[in-house]
Design an enzyme around this catalytic site. Sequence first.
Site, short mmCIF file in Angstrom:
data_model
loop_
_atom_site.label_atom_id
_atom_site.label_comp_id
_atom_site.label_asym_id
_atom_site.label_seq_id
_atom_site.Cartn_x
_atom_site.Cartn_y
_atom_site.Cartn_z
N TYR A 67 -2.27 -0.81 10.27
CA TYR A 67 -2.13 -1.04 8.83
C TYR A 67 -0.86 -0.55 8.25
O TYR A 67 -0.50 -1.35 7.59
CB TYR A 67 -3.45 -0.31 8.37
CG TYR A 67 -3.77 -0.56 6.73
CD1 TYR A 67 -4.50 -1.63 6.31
CD2 TYR A 67 -3.15 0.29 5.91
CE1 TYR A 67 -4.44 -1.92 4.96
CE2 TYR A 67 -3.55 0.07 4.36
CZ TYR A 67 -4.04 -1.16 4.23
OH TYR A 67 -4.33 -1.22 2.81
N SER A 112 0.88 -1.35 -0.12
CA SER A 112 0.01 0.02 0.14
C SER A 112 0.99 1.22 -0.10
O SER A 112 2.24 1.00 0.39
CB SER A 112 -0.92 0.07 1.43
OG SER A 112 -1.56 1.30 1.43
#
Length: 592
Positions: free
Chosen positions: A475, A462
């Site tokens: 995350y 990501s």
Amino acid sequence: MAGLKGARERWVRTGGIELCVAELGDESRPTVLLVHGYPDSKEVWSEVAHRLAERFHVVLYDVRGHGRSTAPTPLRGGFTLEKLTDDFLAVADAVSPGRPVHLVGHDWGSVQSWEFVTVPRTEGRIASFTSMSGPSLDHFGHWIKQRVARPTPRRIGQLLGQGVKSWYVYLLHTPLLPELAWRGPLGRRWPKILQRVEKVPAGDYPTASLPGDAAHGAWLYRDNVRARLSRPRADAYAHAPVQLITPTGDVFLSERLYDDLGAWVPDLTRRSLPAKHWVPRTRPDQLAAWIGEFVGANEDRSTKAPKTTAKSGVRPEYAERFGGQLVLVTGAASGIGRATAFAFAEAGARIVAVDRDGEGAARTAEMSRLIGAPAAWGETVDVSDEQAMEKLAAKVASDYGTVDVLVNNAGIGLSGSFFATTSEEWKKVLDVNLWGVIHGCRIFGGQMAERGQGGHIVNTASAAAFQPSRALPAYSTSKAAVLMLSECLRAELAGQGIGVSAICPGIVNTAITATARFAGVGEEEQKRRQQKASRLYGLRNYPPEKVADAILRAVVRNEAVVPVTPEARGAHFMSRFAPRALRAIARLEPPA
């Protein structure tokens, strides 16, 4: 018969010799005729043959002087392409007298099959031809003459490069030396050489006839190579559709040999395979898929094969690169995973769609087949469960083959400050986002490495991997770990021909927002924030299909780190050249 359990055997007489012929499958179905190369016997095809026999009538024969077929007397002049063509016609007439056969050749099996498919007397007897690792001697001869007649630095380099690759051809023309070597130490050591250099699995191949096969087969080169290369036929045009499969790691043949092939083959399909020379043994699942697809398409010429490059903007080179390969995608029930499965399906790959949502994975597989995948399967698994992943890998290897491209895409979202995030929430995020990737890389990547024929691993990270945020500590940590894991694996696996890419999207319109958790808030607030995030991602509306296209491009180019969206590319640039500014942005408190 070793390696050909359940085969029916017959003998075909032609030109004073007897050919040993084996058959598998239903004789009423289309006939696929497999021709082996040097120094092999028909058993080199056993793994491919058993897979094809589920759909076709499969025929294999020992080339004259090999395996259980008898050798001509004298040997000199007994292996000319003209006599090999006589053998082919005799076998074809015996096993499929009223119907053309689908011809498949590897190495010298392909060299002689080029003769079969270009001479007038076989016209109408061949429905299609699949060639691998063996050029037409006529085409090769013209290729050499063109480069000698009009030399350029590039063409001279091509000639020299192929000249080096053909070192063994010169040795095979020497008197007695090949025979002595094969009947002596080389014949005894050949199985171990294949295992070590080519990663050919141990087993019942090669057969005990290898020393004699190799000694006799030297005359294939002596009877044909110099004569044809110096005086190539001018009419060597294929009268049947041809599928060319080119192993990109072939140490004996340059890919450049086929640059001009379109001029000789009006109906040509090209495939490339990241593998070494002995693909019938190392990649039988891949070959069976491609051969089966090509045979099926050419059985009814009025029904065209699906054009895998015309849908959803997938570029033409993807079909050649991925057609028939086995691609496993985790998190494939929706979003980026589903779009990636579809993109590979459009390129003709076989798809294993994996998700803990079994119904969603099954739908992805079903739609992949409709889009263009020759085969697709849905599998239910939680990627964080190591034992479940082990069982999945064993099933995939047994039922579908070794994975060529692995896409570790499954992931979950979690937002909230560090102190609001519980240990249980940290564990859940790391179990899926990091450990799921570790399990996939270790288990499926290990199978790739053991096979020894290369492959590619894609890990979905990501932009959060290099863009710190006070709202995404768990995350971001999981994705940063995935990015570094990818970099480390890339370094470790490079020597084994396995590429590793980390894909780093930014804001993409997927269903992850509907399932993301927000630490430290109640259920009602959870729903409100999920709905708000879904609206924002919807307004951004960056489609997952663009990420899927970036994944295919990353595999083709073997890219290391791929920021996908504009914001991801910007954050990646700032992380390298303006990290202080990125840290300042990270301090901003996001709106609730």
